[in-house]
Design an enzyme around this catalytic site. Structure first.
Site, PDB file in Angstrom:
ATOM      1  N   LYS A  53       0.847  -1.188   0.000  1.00 52.37           N
ATOM      2  CA  LYS A  53       0.000   0.000   0.000  1.00 52.37           C
ATOM      3  C   LYS A  53       0.888   1.246   0.000  1.00 52.37           C
ATOM      4  CE  LYS A  53      -4.021   1.915   2.504  1.00 52.37           C
ATOM      5  NZ  LYS A  53      -4.939   1.696   3.635  1.00 52.37           N
ATOM      6  N   SER A  66      -9.802   1.677   2.460  1.00 55.15           N
ATOM      7  CA  SER A  66      -8.868   2.425   1.645  1.00 55.15           C
ATOM      8  C   SER A  66      -7.787   1.587   0.964  1.00 55.15           C
ATOM      9  CB  SER A  66      -8.201   3.493   2.500  1.00 55.15           C
ATOM     10  OG  SER A  66      -7.379   2.888   3.479  1.00 55.15           O
ATOM     11  N   SER A 114     -10.127  -0.659   6.667  1.00 57.42           N
ATOM     12  CA  SER A 114      -9.486  -0.446   5.369  1.00 57.42           C
ATOM     13  C   SER A 114      -8.772  -1.652   4.780  1.00 57.42           C
ATOM     14  CB  SER A 114      -8.504   0.724   5.453  1.00 57.42           C
ATOM     15  OG  SER A 114      -9.214   1.941   5.412  1.00 57.42           O
TER      16      SER A 114
END
Lengths: 477, 497, 96
Positions: B79, B154, B178
């Site tokens: 990420k 996310s 997330s």
């Protein structure tokens, strides 16, 4: 001025702690390094970096709290103080608001009238220092150096208990002395390792309610503090006398102009949005931790004074001065430990050392000569290897550069001339060259001998013992 | 078996046996990314050159017998809020468009030590603020199961990359769901460990008291193996915990006899999609059949988790994001008049709408006069929520429920109404407030072919129970339903026939 | 909507947060913040008297590092991301 006014003063004193590393990272705190060479992701606010508390910071803060009679908070936390400024890399400062490490203390000071009074300490908290801004007027910009960012500070917040500049100075000197004794900081105002912000208000004499206060920043010496207090007192009284009111604000003192100006701007909301820092865990102070720190507390001034009185045959006044500054006391004790006579060491400290410190505006913490060298210098005079005026000369060099006096005297050929034959030869030359003085002496003018001794010392380039010269002259005449 | 269909553990085993190499695996992945990531946009940055160099070095060390771990040589996607030294890290924000970290996050270092090959950085909601990956400054990521739909967020890029086989596993971060919610939408396994299990050093913070790093994987075994590698006690993170019981792969046993599972009635009520509800209850039946004791109960306080969470997260975020100011790194506006104007313009131009919205809210709830009413109140509610979970875990080993009220919504449907979007976090958010571990794994699909995720929540430090339950469930399902991309053929998304 | 956010509040929060909003953004922010606060006001339904605010989930305490220098000169890398630098320092608009 028709009315009588009383000044009410409280101080916020920031002290840089003498740790090797910063409060939340392993960067050095050494003074004077090239810009930004003592930095890492933590103290420059790099994304993703996290703080970890330096244990020594906590121990120093607690030690100062104990020495100033504070209650130690057994469950303490760090909070974030949010404000934007380029010297503050995260744009929040890690500090303590809700649960500061020490509370409710106080120190005793002597007042002008000779009495004693206690200045209360509201709290002591730990926090990180900001970086430095260097102003580049040529390019119309500022430059940021983060070497100081994250250097540990304690902020000592007093109660509004002081009533004059003299009391403020007495309070600061007392704090400095205690903190120096603890070894927690060198407390140098000029270098910024001790900084004081002055909160001041005035009120009509005899009234209870406090007036509106202002906070004065940028005070870099005792002199500036005294002048700022007097200036601000007058400014506030003038406002009140003119029927205006004092605005609660932060003001910056300009010592060169001897005036202050308000720092507030529209972009400066002074709403710091404190909240507990989620990146740091709470601190619990155990009985054991407290006992350990108590055990390590040093001999403080009162105890030291009593011991000096018992151990050393030196005047009370000397004791007061020497113990007044921890570095002086350390120097004294170390030189005595090297075998020098306490009386002689005291004389050197009280005389030449204080004179040169005053002349060069130095703090005791700035002294560079070693106690070993001072002891050597004293031995040289006691053994009459050098005379006292040469000793003063050597001391000045030692004071500046910490030279080894034995080596220096040897190298520069400053030893007293003890060869009587050579001295006699010079004396005869002086007598021959100054018939008038010889005449005067013989006619009973005692003063004339002084002139002849002086001439001889000059001819010997100072390397004679004036006592011996005097004696031999009298014999020759 | 095609390399791309292997799990991370299978690939590492194949490399170890000499059936393939780390270089071959990296090359195939990079080729696939090159071919199809234009469609999905899982990655913000692909480091082809770096990945190949790492693969070569890792392969050598595997052959020399220096790297023997179960994930050695396997390509991973990170990420884009995990700092990687020398590799651009943007948080999917314009304000960090050119930021190249000078150090590597501790969790990533742990992966590197285990022989991971970093392919690149995945797309996300800007600064992890969002539930759809649509707030990214680098374009939306599309759900590989249906490109008309969002991947969740996310960590949407990470979940989608696993689902689209553009990596063998990925790393995400979870502040309010997330990892678990995009895992649910993309039909992969995602886990948020107990707060303090994985070091946050080098994770660009959103809500510091809530953030945890965790794995997104193809199956539960991979998830346990990756979590085991990520976990460490890090002295650079004061909130990192020294845990003993971290050999998570030991919990990969198909045995849940007597395991007490509670289903909160509050998690099956209003707002939950019927098909999701059915799939969750079916999953509970699978576990019951395997010997678990399954009961319904009232968890209470569920509806208060969202307002408490958004207060706390926004407050922390408003402070965490103050450092992005145009002084030390990242975006600085071109024209400005003085310091404060430079700050304001850089930040206003550098941050997107959702980030600004949360910064404004967070600054407000901390401001003078409102701190007690909002922030402190939220911290007290957090304490009550934690207490409610403590009570629940005195009765149950595992709490079971959905990860999200619906399957993946269509692109563009969510952002118009922020509060509606925040409501979608209702099943995941309390877990972060209480610091608990949670795992999400696929448990079926809706009538449109979109994956449904099953969430299992454990008490603090009880990851092993979660892994055991998840693994047992996985073994109880038909094999084809577990392959996360059954409807994705050759990188072509779209409605299933 | 119970919470009415004034122009002054938005202006003030903009100063705190260092954000400059356009007029349209300000209107949007007023509406958004008002709605969010209405929603957050729901917390007021809970009686939290006597509840200790929970800033940290676990009882982890006393995490310290020793006072030992571990970092050296890292200036070059520090400045590698600087928008503007001079003489080894970050350049910012004048603060004097």
């Amino acid at each position: 001025m028709s009315k009588q006014y009383e000044t009410v003063i409280g101080l916020e004193v920031h002290v840089e702690l003498a740790t090797r590393t910063k409060i939340f990272c392993g960067c050095s705190t050494a003074f004077g390094a090239a810009p930004n060479t003592q930095t890492c992701p933590v103290c420059t606010g790099m994304p993703g970096s996290l703080p970890v508390l330096n244990k020594q910071v906590l121990e120093y803060a607690i030690a100062v709290g104990l020495a100033t009679g504070c209650d130690i908070t057994r469950y303490a936390k760090f909070d974030r103080k949010n404000y934007f400024y380029p010297d503050n890399p995260q744009n929040y400062q890690i500090s303590q608001l809700y649960l500061p490490i020490c509370r409710n203390g106080g120190v005793e000071i002597e007042t002008e009238a000779g009495g004693k009074k206690t200045v209360g300490i509201h709290e002591i908290h730990m926090e990180e220092d900001a970086g430095k801004l260097i102003h580049d007027e040529w390019e119309d910009c500022s430059l940021v150096d983060y070497n100081r960012s994250g250097v540990p500070l304690i902020e000592i917040v007093s109660e509004p208990d002081m009533r004059s500049a003299e009391e403020v100075i007495a309070y600061l000197e007392k704090l400095r002395q205690v903190i120096q004794y603890l070894g927690a900081s060198d407390c140098k105002l000029q270098e910024g390792s001790m900084r004081a912000d002055v909160n001041l208000s005035v009120r009509e004499a005899g009234t209870e309610a406090f007036g509106t206060r202002t906070e004065m920043k940028n005070l870099n010496s005792f002199r500036a503090i005294t002048r700022a207090i007097e200036g601000e007192r007058e400014r506030q009284i003038d406002l009140l006398e003119a029927g205006e009111s004092v605005v609660q604000e932060t003001r910056r003192w300009d010592d060169a102009k001897a005036e202050s100006y308000a720092m507030r701007s529209k972009e400066d909301a002074q709403d710091y949005r404190y909240f507990p820092d989620p990146d740091l865990v709470p601190i619990t102070v155990s009985d054991q931790m407290l006992a350990k720190i108590r055990e390590k507390q040093p001999e403080f001034r009162t105890e030291k004074m009593a011991r000096y009185k018992a151990e050393f045959d030196i005047p009370d006044y000397d004791i007061e001065i020497i113990t007044g500054e921890k570095p002086l006391a350390d120097l004294f004790e170390a030189a005595v430990a090297c075998g020098a006579s306490p009386k002689k060491v005291s004389n050197w400290l009280m005389g030449e050392t204080l004179r040169l410190m005053k002349e060069q505006e130095l703090d005791a913490g700035d002294l560079r000569f070693s106690p070993q060298n001072l002891a050597k210098l004293i031995a040289l005079t006691e053994k009459k290897v050098i005379n006292s005026s040469v000793a003063k000369e050597v001391f000045e060099v030692m004071f500046a550069e910490n030279v080894d006096p034995e080596q220096y005297v040897e190298e520069k050929g400053l030893k007293t001339e003890n060869d009587e034959g050579a001295l006699k030869k010079v004396l005869e030359e002086v007598i021959a060259a100054n018939p008038q003085s010889v005449e005067d002496y013989r006619n009973g003018k005692e003063k004339a001998i002084g002139f002849l001794v002086g001439q001889t010392m000059k001819a010997m380039k100072g390397k004679a013992d004036p006592g011996t010269v005097n004696q031999m002259l009298r014999e020759l005449l | 078996m095609d390399i791309l269909d292997m799990t991370a553990l299978q690939l590492a085993a194949a490399i170890k046996q000499g059936d393939t190499t780390a270089v071959e695996a990296a090359q195939q992945m990079l080729a696939r990314i090159e071919a199809q990531d234009k469609t999905y946009n899982c990655y913000v940055t692909v480091d082809a050159e770096g990945a190949l160099a790492q693969a070569k070095a890792v392969q050598k060390r595997i052959e020399a017998g220096e790297l023997t771990g179960p994930l050695a040589g396997v390509p991973v996607a990170l990420k884009d809020n995990l700092c990687t030294e020398g590799l651009r890290t943007t948080c999917s924000s314009r304000i960090l468009h050119n930021f190249v970290p000078t150090y590597t996050a501790e969790a990533v270092k742990n992966l590197q030590k285990a022989g991971a090959v970093i392919l690149g950085k995945t797309n996300m909601d800007e600064f992890a603020m969002g539930s759809t990956t649509e707030t990214s400054a680098y374009g939306v990521t599309r759900n590989p199961h249906n490109t008309e739909h969002v991947p969740g967020g996310s960590s949407g890029g990470s979940a989608a990359a696993v689902a689209a086989k553009e990596c063998f596993y990925a790393i995400g971060s979870d502040t309010g769901g997330s990892i678990r919610q995009p895992a649910s939408y993309c039909g992969v396994v995602g886990m948020k460990p107990t707060y303090g299990t994985v070091s946050r050093y080098g994770l660009i913070a959103y809500g510091s008291s809530l953030d945890q790093i965790g794995p997104l994987t193809k199956d539960v075994a991979d998830c346990a193996a990756v979590l085991e590698v990520l976990t460490s006690h890090d002295e650079k993170d004061s909130t990192s915990i020294a845990r003993k019981d971290t050999n998570f792969t030991e919990a990969l046993t198909d045995d849940i006899k007597g395991l007490r599972i509670g289903i909160p009635n509050d998690y099956l009520g209003e707002g939950l999609d019927g098909e999701v509800r059915e799939a969750i209850l079916c999953a509970a039946d699978v576990l019951r059949e395997k010997g678990a004791v399954v009961e319904r109960f009232d968890l209470s306080l569920v509806e208060y988790a969202i307002p408490a969470y958004y207060t706390i997260a926004a407050a922390e975020a408003s402070s965490n994001l103050e450092r992005f100011d145009g002084v030390k790194y990242g975006y600085r506006t071109k024209d400005y008049a003085g310091l404060h104007n430079m700050y304001k313009k850089s930040r206003s131009e550098g941050f997107g709408e959702e980030v600004k919205r949360r910064i404004m809210l967070g600054s407000f709830v901390l401001s003078s006069g409102y701190y007690d009413a909002y922030y402190l109140k939220a911290l007290k509610v957090k304490a009550l929520i934690k207490k409610a979970f403590d009570d629940a875990f005195s009765k149950y080993d595992v709490i079971l429920g959905p990860a999200a009220p619906t399957t993946a919504p269509k692109l563009g449907e969510s952002l118009a109404d922020p509060i509606q979007m925040y409501l979608g976090d209702i099943y995941t958010i309390a877990v972060n407030l209480a610091g608990l571990p949670g795992i999400c794994l696929p448990c079926g699909k809706d009538s449109r072919g979109l994956p449904i995720g099953l969430q299992l929540i454990g008490d603090c430090f009880q990851e092993k129970k979660l892994i055991r339950a998840a693994y047992s469930y996985q073994q109880g399902r038909k094999a084809e339903e577990m392959t996360c991309v059954s409807n994705v053929e050759n990188g072509q998304g779209g409605e299933p026939a | 909507m119970a919470n009415i956010i004034s122009d002054e509040t938005i202006e003030y929060v903009g100063i705190l947060a260092k954000l400059e909003l356009s007029d349209a953004e300000k209107e949007q922010a007023k509406a958004d913040m008002g709605r969010m606060l209405d929603y957050i006001d729901k917390l007021g339904e809970l009686d939290t008297d006597g509840v200790e605010p929970m800033s940290h989930v676990f009882s982890a305490e006393n995490v310290f590092r020793e006072d030992v220098v571990t970092n050296g000169d890292d200036r070059e890398r520090l400045l590698s991301n600087a928008p503007q630098e001079k003489d080894g320092m970050f350049v910012v608009p004048p603060t004097f």
